[in-house]
Design a protein around this motif. Structure first.
Motif, PDB file in Angstrom:
ATOM      1  N   TYR A   1       0.796  -1.225   0.000  1.00  0.00           N
ATOM      2  CA  TYR A   1       0.000   0.000   0.000  1.00  0.00           C
ATOM      3  C   TYR A   1       0.830   1.278   0.000  1.00  0.00           C
ATOM      4  O   TYR A   1       0.331   2.344  -0.376  1.00  0.00           O
ATOM      5  N   GLY A   2       2.067   1.208   0.447  1.00  0.00           N
ATOM      6  CA  GLY A   2       2.867   2.411   0.519  1.00  0.00           C
ATOM      7  C   GLY A   2       2.566   3.222   1.765  1.00  0.00           C
ATOM      8  O   GLY A   2       1.706   2.873   2.577  1.00  0.00           O
ATOM      9  N   ALA A   3       3.261   4.324   1.924  1.00  0.00           N
ATOM     10  CA  ALA A   3       3.106   5.174   3.101  1.00  0.00           C
ATOM     11  C   ALA A   3       1.849   6.035   2.977  1.00  0.00           C
ATOM     12  O   ALA A   3       1.470   6.440   1.876  1.00  0.00           O
ATOM     13  N   PRO A   4       1.183   6.327   4.108  1.00  0.00           N
ATOM     14  CA  PRO A   4       0.015   7.214   4.062  1.00  0.00           C
ATOM     15  C   PRO A   4       0.425   8.627   3.711  1.00  0.00           C
ATOM     16  O   PRO A   4       1.552   9.051   3.985  1.00  0.00           O
ATOM     17  N   GLY A   5      -0.500   9.376   3.101  1.00  0.00           N
ATOM     18  CA  GLY A   5      -0.225  10.756   2.759  1.00  0.00           C
ATOM     19  C   GLY A   5      -0.182  11.644   3.992  1.00  0.00           C
ATOM     20  O   GLY A   5      -0.666  11.275   5.072  1.00  0.00           O
ATOM     21  N   GLU A   6       0.382  12.816   3.831  1.00  0.00           N
ATOM     22  CA  GLU A   6       0.524  13.738   4.954  1.00  0.00           C
ATOM     23  C   GLU A   6      -0.827  14.090   5.572  1.00  0.00           C
ATOM     24  O   GLU A   6      -0.982  14.105   6.789  1.00  0.00           O
ATOM     25  N   ALA A   7      -1.810  14.343   4.723  1.00  0.00           N
ATOM     26  CA  ALA A   7      -3.137  14.717   5.232  1.00  0.00           C
ATOM     27  C   ALA A   7      -3.754  13.589   6.046  1.00  0.00           C
ATOM     28  O   ALA A   7      -4.459  13.838   7.033  1.00  0.00           O
ATOM     29  N   SER A   8      -3.494  12.344   5.653  1.00  0.00           N
ATOM     30  CA  SER A   8      -4.063  11.199   6.374  1.00  0.00           C
ATOM     31  C   SER A   8      -3.546  11.115   7.799  1.00  0.00           C
ATOM     32  O   SER A   8      -4.230  10.570   8.680  1.00  0.00           O
ATOM     33  N   LEU A   9      -2.355  11.621   8.031  1.00  0.00           N
ATOM     34  CA  LEU A   9      -1.781  11.595   9.367  1.00  0.00           C
ATOM     35  C   LEU A   9      -2.153  12.842  10.166  1.00  0.00           C
ATOM     36  O   LEU A   9      -2.453  12.760  11.358  1.00  0.00           O
ATOM     37  N   LYS A  10      -2.176  13.982   9.503  1.00  0.00           N
ATOM     38  CA  LYS A  10      -2.421  15.231  10.218  1.00  0.00           C
ATOM     39  C   LYS A  10      -3.883  15.402  10.626  1.00  0.00           C
ATOM     40  O   LYS A  10      -4.200  16.204  11.508  1.00  0.00           O
ATOM     41  N   LYS A  11      -4.794  14.657   9.998  1.00  0.00           N
ATOM     42  CA  LYS A  11      -6.215  14.809  10.327  1.00  0.00           C
ATOM     43  C   LYS A  11      -6.563  14.183  11.679  1.00  0.00           C
ATOM     44  O   LYS A  11      -7.617  14.473  12.242  1.00  0.00           O
ATOM     45  N   GLU A  12      -5.698  13.325  12.211  1.00  0.00           N
ATOM     46  CA  GLU A  12      -5.992  12.632  13.469  1.00  0.00           C
ATOM     47  C   GLU A  12      -5.526  13.454  14.664  1.00  0.00           C
ATOM     48  O   GLU A  12      -4.373  13.880  14.725  1.00  0.00           O
ATOM     49  N   VAL A  13      -6.457  13.665  15.616  1.00  0.00           N
ATOM     50  CA  VAL A  13      -6.133  14.386  16.847  1.00  0.00           C
ATOM     51  C   VAL A  13      -6.662  13.597  18.035  1.00  0.00           C
ATOM     52  O   VAL A  13      -7.436  12.640  17.875  1.00  0.00           O
ATOM     53  N   ASP A  14      -6.269  14.000  19.231  1.00  0.00           N
ATOM     54  CA  ASP A  14      -6.660  13.254  20.432  1.00  0.00           C
ATOM     55  C   ASP A  14      -7.815  13.896  21.178  1.00  0.00           C
ATOM     56  O   ASP A  14      -8.036  13.629  22.357  1.00  0.00           O
ATOM     57  N   HIS A  15      -8.587  14.742  20.480  1.00  0.00           N
ATOM     58  CA  HIS A  15      -9.690  15.448  21.130  1.00  0.00           C
ATOM     59  C   HIS A  15     -10.720  15.820  20.065  1.00  0.00           C
ATOM     60  O   HIS A  15     -10.471  15.687  18.862  1.00  0.00           O
ATOM     61  N   VAL A  16     -11.867  16.291  20.508  1.00  0.00           N
ATOM     62  CA  VAL A  16     -12.905  16.737  19.581  1.00  0.00           C
ATOM     63  C   VAL A  16     -12.632  18.198  19.214  1.00  0.00           C
ATOM     64  O   VAL A  16     -13.025  19.116  19.937  1.00  0.00           O
ATOM     65  N   HIS A  17     -11.960  18.393  18.109  1.00  0.00           N
ATOM     66  CA  HIS A  17     -11.697  19.734  17.591  1.00  0.00           C
ATOM     67  C   HIS A  17     -13.032  20.395  17.223  1.00  0.00           C
ATOM     68  O   HIS A  17     -13.994  19.702  16.878  1.00  0.00           O
ATOM     69  N   PRO A  18     -13.129  21.724  17.294  1.00  0.00           N
ATOM     70  CA  PRO A  18     -14.390  22.382  16.925  1.00  0.00           C
ATOM     71  C   PRO A  18     -14.937  21.975  15.559  1.00  0.00           C
ATOM     72  O   PRO A  18     -16.151  21.844  15.387  1.00  0.00           O
ATOM     73  N   HIS A  19     -14.060  21.754  14.572  1.00  0.00           N
ATOM     74  CA  HIS A  19     -14.544  21.304  13.261  1.00  0.00           C
ATOM     75  C   HIS A  19     -15.148  19.908  13.358  1.00  0.00           C
ATOM     76  O   HIS A  19     -16.176  19.611  12.724  1.00  0.00           O
ATOM     77  N   TYR A  20     -14.530  19.042  14.144  1.00  0.00           N
ATOM     78  CA  TYR A  20     -15.065  17.691  14.305  1.00  0.00           C
ATOM     79  C   TYR A  20     -16.351  17.710  15.127  1.00  0.00           C
ATOM     80  O   TYR A  20     -17.255  16.897  14.908  1.00  0.00           O
ATOM     81  N   ARG A  21     -16.435  18.631  16.056  1.00  0.00           N
ATOM     82  CA  ARG A  21     -17.671  18.797  16.824  1.00  0.00           C
ATOM     83  C   ARG A  21     -18.845  19.098  15.895  1.00  0.00           C
ATOM     84  O   ARG A  21     -19.954  18.577  16.081  1.00  0.00           O
ATOM     85  N   ALA A  22     -18.604  19.914  14.881  1.00  0.00           N
ATOM     86  CA  ALA A  22     -19.662  20.248  13.928  1.00  0.00           C
ATOM     87  C   ALA A  22     -20.189  18.995  13.227  1.00  0.00           C
ATOM     88  O   ALA A  22     -21.401  18.867  12.988  1.00  0.00           O
ATOM     89  N   PHE A  23     -19.299  18.065  12.887  1.00  0.00           N
ATOM     90  CA  PHE A  23     -19.715  16.817  12.254  1.00  0.00           C
ATOM     91  C   PHE A  23     -20.587  15.999  13.208  1.00  0.00           C
ATOM     92  O   PHE A  23     -21.631  15.471  12.821  1.00  0.00           O
ATOM     93  N   ILE A  24     -20.153  15.858  14.452  1.00  0.00           N
ATOM     94  CA  ILE A  24     -20.896  15.062  15.430  1.00  0.00           C
ATOM     95  C   ILE A  24     -22.278  15.649  15.666  1.00  0.00           C
ATOM     96  O   ILE A  24     -23.280  14.921  15.718  1.00  0.00           O
ATOM     97  N   GLU A  25     -22.350  16.961  15.769  1.00  0.00           N
ATOM     98  CA  GLU A  25     -23.627  17.605  16.062  1.00  0.00           C
ATOM     99  C   GLU A  25     -24.575  17.596  14.868  1.00  0.00           C
ATOM    100  O   GLU A  25     -25.781  17.785  15.035  1.00  0.00           O
ATOM    101  N   ALA A  26     -24.052  17.361  13.663  1.00  0.00           N
ATOM    102  CA  ALA A  26     -24.895  17.279  12.468  1.00  0.00           C
ATOM    103  C   ALA A  26     -25.329  15.861  12.151  1.00  0.00           C
ATOM    104  O   ALA A  26     -26.153  15.644  11.256  1.00  0.00           O
ATOM    105  N   ALA A  27     -24.788  14.876  12.871  1.00  0.00           N
ATOM    106  CA  ALA A  27     -25.024  13.470  12.533  1.00  0.00           C
ATOM    107  C   ALA A  27     -26.255  12.912  13.252  1.00  0.00           C
ATOM    108  O   ALA A  27     -26.312  12.925  14.486  1.00  0.00           O
ATOM    109  N   PRO A  28     -27.216  12.355  12.509  1.00  0.00           N
ATOM    110  CA  PRO A  28     -28.356  11.689  13.125  1.00  0.00           C
ATOM    111  C   PRO A  28     -28.153  10.179  13.248  1.00  0.00           C
ATOM    112  O   PRO A  28     -29.046   9.471  13.714  1.00  0.00           O
ATOM    113  N   PHE A  29     -26.971   9.700  12.826  1.00  0.00           N
ATOM    114  CA  PHE A  29     -26.744   8.251  12.791  1.00  0.00           C
ATOM    115  C   PHE A  29     -25.283   7.957  13.060  1.00  0.00           C
ATOM    116  O   PHE A  29     -24.389   8.680  12.590  1.00  0.00           O
ATOM    117  N   ALA A  30     -25.042   6.889  13.826  1.00  0.00           N
ATOM    118  CA  ALA A  30     -23.674   6.448  14.096  1.00  0.00           C
ATOM    119  C   ALA A  30     -23.669   4.934  14.248  1.00  0.00           C
ATOM    120  O   ALA A  30     -24.681   4.316  14.578  1.00  0.00           O
TER     121      ALA A  30
END
Length: 208
Positions: A19-48
């Protein structure tokens, strides 16, 4: 299914070579907390989808309610109400044995999904249950999810599947009814006809 052992990937080195190495964006998108942008996704989701693991095996359970039903209590904590269901409690039994959980959030019309990994505890605190009252009914319990990693998944899978494309929707009548499934699985000893007849009213009256 028989597969030539020589054609199986059996170690991490072979997997990375494939598969090769992951791209830079694939690594930088992961954080150890609910970032405000990620909070927006959670609050918009009716299904999980809630994934758990325990002595009896793995479990992936659908969870849904109006958008925002999973509450972001703070950047390290999510609250997930457990509504009325079939009382198998597979997910909750797993959490008792192994607190590790994963959540996959889906938003209608949005290609990206959001993934959260962490650990969970089962609470029946009356004050906490009261926060999730719906139609005068309380959830049976609330999962307190301690967040460890959060990241978004790109839209390729949903685009390939055309999940939100109305033209791909399958009419329910094209598949066996749940009563038919139960009847055939039990060699006719389960009354599937009556089950199908009563199901719409039963679901409507026991939604919460």
């Amino acid at each position: 299914m028989h597969t030539d052992p020589a054609l199986l990937i059996t170690d991490a080195a072979a997997l990375q070579a494939l598969y090769g190495a992951p791209g830079e964006a694939s690594l930088k998108k992961e954080v150890d907390h609910v970032h405000p942008h990620y909070r927006a996704f959670i609050e918009a989701a009716p299904f999980a989808v809630l994934a758990t693991s325990g002595p009896g095996g793995l479990d992936a359970s659908p969870r849904g309610d109006p958008a925002g039903f999973v509450v972001v209590e703070d950047e390290k904590t999510l609250l997930l109400p457990d509504r009325r269901g079939n009382n198998r409690v597979d997910s909750l039994q797993n959490v008792l044995a192994d607190p590790r959980v994963a959540l996959l959030f889906l938003i209608p019309g949005v290609g990206e999904t959001l993934r959260v990994n962490g650990t969970a505890r089962i609470s029946v605190d009356p004050a906490l249950l009261a926060r999730f009252e719906m139609d005068g009914k309380l959830p049976r319990s609330v999962l307190i999810v301690d967040v460890q990693t959060v990241y978004f998944q790109c839209s390729r899978a949903l685009l390939r599947s055309r999940l939100w494309d109305a033209s791909t929707q399958v009419p329910r009548s094209a598949l066996p009814s749940v009563g038919r499934v139960l009847s055939d699985l039990t060699a006719g000893t389960f009354d599937g006809v009556t089950y199908d007849r009563d199901l719409p009213a039963r679901v409507a009256s026991t939604l919460y």
